[in-house]
Design a protein around this motif. Structure first.
Motif, PDB file in Angstrom:
ATOM      1  N   GLU A   9       0.776  -1.291  -0.118  1.00 56.27           N
ATOM      2  CA  GLU A   9       0.005  -0.003   0.004  1.00 56.27           C
ATOM      3  C   GLU A   9       0.832   1.385  -0.216  1.00 56.27           C
ATOM      4  OE1 GLU A   9      -2.645  -0.110   3.240  1.00 56.27           O
ATOM      5  OE2 GLU A   9      -3.847  -1.956   2.403  1.00 56.27           O
ATOM      6  N   SER A  10       1.971   1.154   0.509  1.00 59.41           N
ATOM      7  CA  SER A  10       2.860   2.287   0.468  1.00 59.41           C
ATOM      8  C   SER A  10       3.873   2.708  -0.577  1.00 59.41           C
ATOM      9  CB  SER A  10       3.829   2.377   1.785  1.00 59.41           C
ATOM     10  OG  SER A  10       4.995   1.283   1.298  1.00 59.41           O
ATOM     11  N   ILE A  11       3.499   1.863  -1.641  1.00 59.30           N
ATOM     12  CA  ILE A  11       4.138   2.178  -2.870  1.00 59.30           C
ATOM     13  C   ILE A  11       3.146   2.041  -4.027  1.00 59.30           C
ATOM     14  CG2 ILE A  11       6.088   1.064  -4.598  1.00 59.30           C
ATOM     15  CD1 ILE A  11       7.021  -0.559  -2.348  1.00 59.30           C
ATOM     16  N   PRO A  12       2.862   3.422  -4.681  1.00 57.22           N
ATOM     17  CA  PRO A  12       1.568   3.644  -5.601  1.00 57.22           C
ATOM     18  C   PRO A  12       2.064   2.803  -6.828  1.00 57.22           C
ATOM     19  CG  PRO A  12       2.199   5.791  -4.512  1.00 57.22           C
ATOM     20  CD  PRO A  12       3.278   4.664  -4.187  1.00 57.22           C
ATOM     21  N   GLU A  13       0.931   2.645  -7.552  1.00 60.48           N
ATOM     22  CA  GLU A  13       1.096   2.120  -8.782  1.00 60.48           C
ATOM     23  C   GLU A  13       1.887   2.889  -9.825  1.00 60.48           C
ATOM     24  OE1 GLU A  13      -1.653   2.117  -7.133  1.00 60.48           O
ATOM     25  OE2 GLU A  13      -2.830   0.120  -7.080  1.00 60.48           O
ATOM     26  N   TYR A  71       4.262   4.424  -9.495  1.00 51.62           N
ATOM     27  CA  TYR A  71       5.800   4.439  -9.580  1.00 51.62           C
ATOM     28  C   TYR A  71       6.346   2.989  -9.806  1.00 51.62           C
ATOM     29  CZ  TYR A  71       5.644   8.701  -6.943  1.00 51.62           C
ATOM     30  OH  TYR A  71       5.433  10.010  -6.539  1.00 51.62           O
ATOM     31  N   THR A  72       5.441   1.895  -9.359  1.00 53.60           N
ATOM     32  CA  THR A  72       5.914   0.384  -9.567  1.00 53.60           C
ATOM     33  C   THR A  72       5.568  -0.017 -11.050  1.00 53.60           C
ATOM     34  OG1 THR A  72       3.795  -0.239  -8.933  1.00 53.60           O
ATOM     35  CG2 THR A  72       5.590  -0.167  -7.342  1.00 53.60           C
ATOM     36  N   ILE A  73       4.361   0.463 -11.716  1.00 57.01           N
ATOM     37  CA  ILE A  73       4.247   0.012 -12.968  1.00 57.01           C
ATOM     38  C   ILE A  73       5.269   0.585 -14.012  1.00 57.01           C
ATOM     39  CG2 ILE A  73       2.398   0.005 -15.012  1.00 57.01           C
ATOM     40  CD1 ILE A  73       1.807  -1.924 -12.611  1.00 57.01           C
ATOM     41  N   PRO A  74       5.404   1.785 -14.050  1.00 58.82           N
ATOM     42  CA  PRO A  74       6.686   2.144 -15.007  1.00 58.82           C
ATOM     43  C   PRO A  74       7.767   1.611 -14.845  1.00 58.82           C
ATOM     44  CG  PRO A  74       5.144   4.083 -14.211  1.00 58.82           C
ATOM     45  CD  PRO A  74       4.656   3.076 -13.321  1.00 58.82           C
ATOM     46  N   ALA A  75       8.159   1.627 -13.381  1.00 58.91           N
ATOM     47  CA  ALA A  75       9.448   0.879 -13.130  1.00 58.91           C
ATOM     48  C   ALA A  75       9.522  -0.585 -13.712  1.00 58.91           C
ATOM     49  CB  ALA A  75       9.824   0.766 -11.849  1.00 58.91           C
ATOM     50  N   LEU A  76       8.470  -1.282 -13.639  1.00 61.43           N
ATOM     51  CA  LEU A  76       8.595  -2.387 -14.440  1.00 61.43           C
ATOM     52  C   LEU A  76       8.489  -2.619 -15.922  1.00 61.43           C
ATOM     53  CD1 LEU A  76       5.737  -4.269 -11.952  1.00 61.43           C
ATOM     54  CD2 LEU A  76       8.297  -4.774 -11.952  1.00 61.43           C
TER      55      LEU A  76
END
Length: 396
Positions: free
Chosen positions: A161-165, A167-172
């Motif tokens: 929950e502390s890592i918004p999508e 940020y994570t989706i573009p990084a992946l």
């Protein structure tokens, strides 16, 4: 008369290769790439079967050379497979895979074909190629741990929950972009091994190969991440679904590239080993095998897509993304090194890994145990039957 008999056997071997390609399309390469997306309800079963056939055909043509050569000539030393041997092993392997399709258990095609090739080759008096066996066995053993582990970690990060999508989706996406920029494509290279987008682009730039490839790879990664940022700003759920479908497409493409060699590799060896003045290009065989994959995906894949999507884990978009990322990376590793790899093993391991990130919800332990036994059994059975059948044929 001898020439006619050889031609007849070669014709049967060709039909057996086509049947093998059909069963692969209906089973592993046709069913597994979009199964997580179907499980996440991002695409329908029938539409997934349609798309996976087209993408598998493209992957077979653009990336199938390495595995085809390895299966045809790299598994047994000291001999070239004859048309008779190729026919026996292809019919045997395809028959076992077909049993898996109609019983609903994902028989590992790579295990079955590898076992049949080695069994028939040893039965003909060939010598074991231990370095290749170690290479293949190492990847097969590592797949559940590496694929499942990466899927588990990725799913945990996406669910945090502390890592918004945003940020994570573009990084992946950037990671996927780096991989895409550096995977080989046959049409980009001057030889059968092909060249990557980064390598081909660097050849046109006034830069050293290392700097040029790093720069092109970075640009591709940034472009993919930027596209996902833009999509996420419009609709987060829609962006997740688009990313998931793109990953499914990449995995389907990779499946064609790694799996077509299982069908056409033995046929390539048979054509090269015939005493007749017959030459068929590897490219033509890859197209031939790709068409077989396409037909199998369109005609038989929906049943297995449903089995994998619903029986192993009830996936949401995030867990499906987590399952497909390591699947794509492992498949491309196998393509680069020319290792026959089971897409069922890759996808099922990743699906289970992402499922355990949610506490194991929806993961059927009994189903998984039966599947692993089916994989091991198919390898042992194909090897034993291949050795026995070719030995029996040589007595007559």
């Amino acid at each position: 008369m001898v020439a006619f008999g050889t031609l007849a056997i070669l014709a049967v071997a060709t039909l057996a290769s086509l049947f093998m390609a059909w069963t692969i399309g209906a089973g592993s390469s046709g069913s597994t790439p979009f199964a997580p997306a179907v499980g996440a309800r991002a695409i329908s079963v029938m539409r997934a079967g349609f798309l996976v056939g087209i993408l598998g055909l493209l992957g077979a043509i653009l990336q199938g050379a390495n595995v085809a050569d390895a299966v045809g000539t790299g598994l047994v030393g000291g001999l070239t497979l004859s048309p008779t041997a190729a026919t026996v092993l292809l019919l045997l392997a395809a028959g076992l895979v077909a049993v898996g399709i109609f019983t609903g258990y994902p028989i590992a095609t790579a295990f079955t074909v590898t076992g049949a090739v080695v069994g028939v080759g040893l039965g003909l008096g060939g010598s074991p190629v231990w370095p290749k066996y170690v290479e293949i066995g190492t990847l097969w053993i590592l797949v559940p741990f590496v694929g499942g582990g990466i899927a588990y970690v990725t799913a945990r990060v996406l669910r945090h929950e502390s890592i918004p999508e945003r940020y994570t989706i573009p990084a992946l996406g950037a990671i996927i972009g780096l991989i895409v920029a550096n995977i080989p494509f046959t049409l980009l290279g001057s030889d059968s091994s092909g060249a990557s987008i980064a390598a081909a682009a660097t050849a046109e730039l006034p830069l050293s190969p290392a700097i040029g490839q790093a720069l092109v790879s970075l640009l591709v990664a940034v472009a993919v991440a930027g596209a996902l940022v833009w999509d996420l700003n419009s609709d987060i759920e829609g962006a997740e679904r688009h990313f998931l479908l793109a990953l499914g497409g990449l995995v389907a493409f990779s499946a064609g590239g790694s799996q077509v060699g299982l069908a056409v590799g033995p046929l390539l060896a048979a054509v090269n080993g015939t005493p007749l003045p017959i030459t068929i290009s590897l490219f033509a065989l890859l197209v031939f095998g790709g068409i077989g994959l396409l037909a199998g995906s369109w005609m038989g894949a929906p049943r297995m897509i449903k089995a994998i999507a619903q029986d192993y884990s009830s996936l949401g978009p995030r867990r499906s993304i987590a399952a497909l990322i390591p699947s794509f990376a492992i498949a491309q590793t196998a393509v680069v090194f020319g290792i026959p790899v089971s897409f069922n093993e890759i996808i099922v391991s990743a699906v289970v890994g992402s499922g355990f990130a949610a506490g194991g919800a929806g993961v059927s332990t009994r189903k998984m145990a039966n599947t692993v036994l089916a994989w091991i059994g198919s390898l042992a059975l194909a090897l034993a039957l291949g050795y026995g059948l070719i030995t029996l044929i040589q007595l007559f």
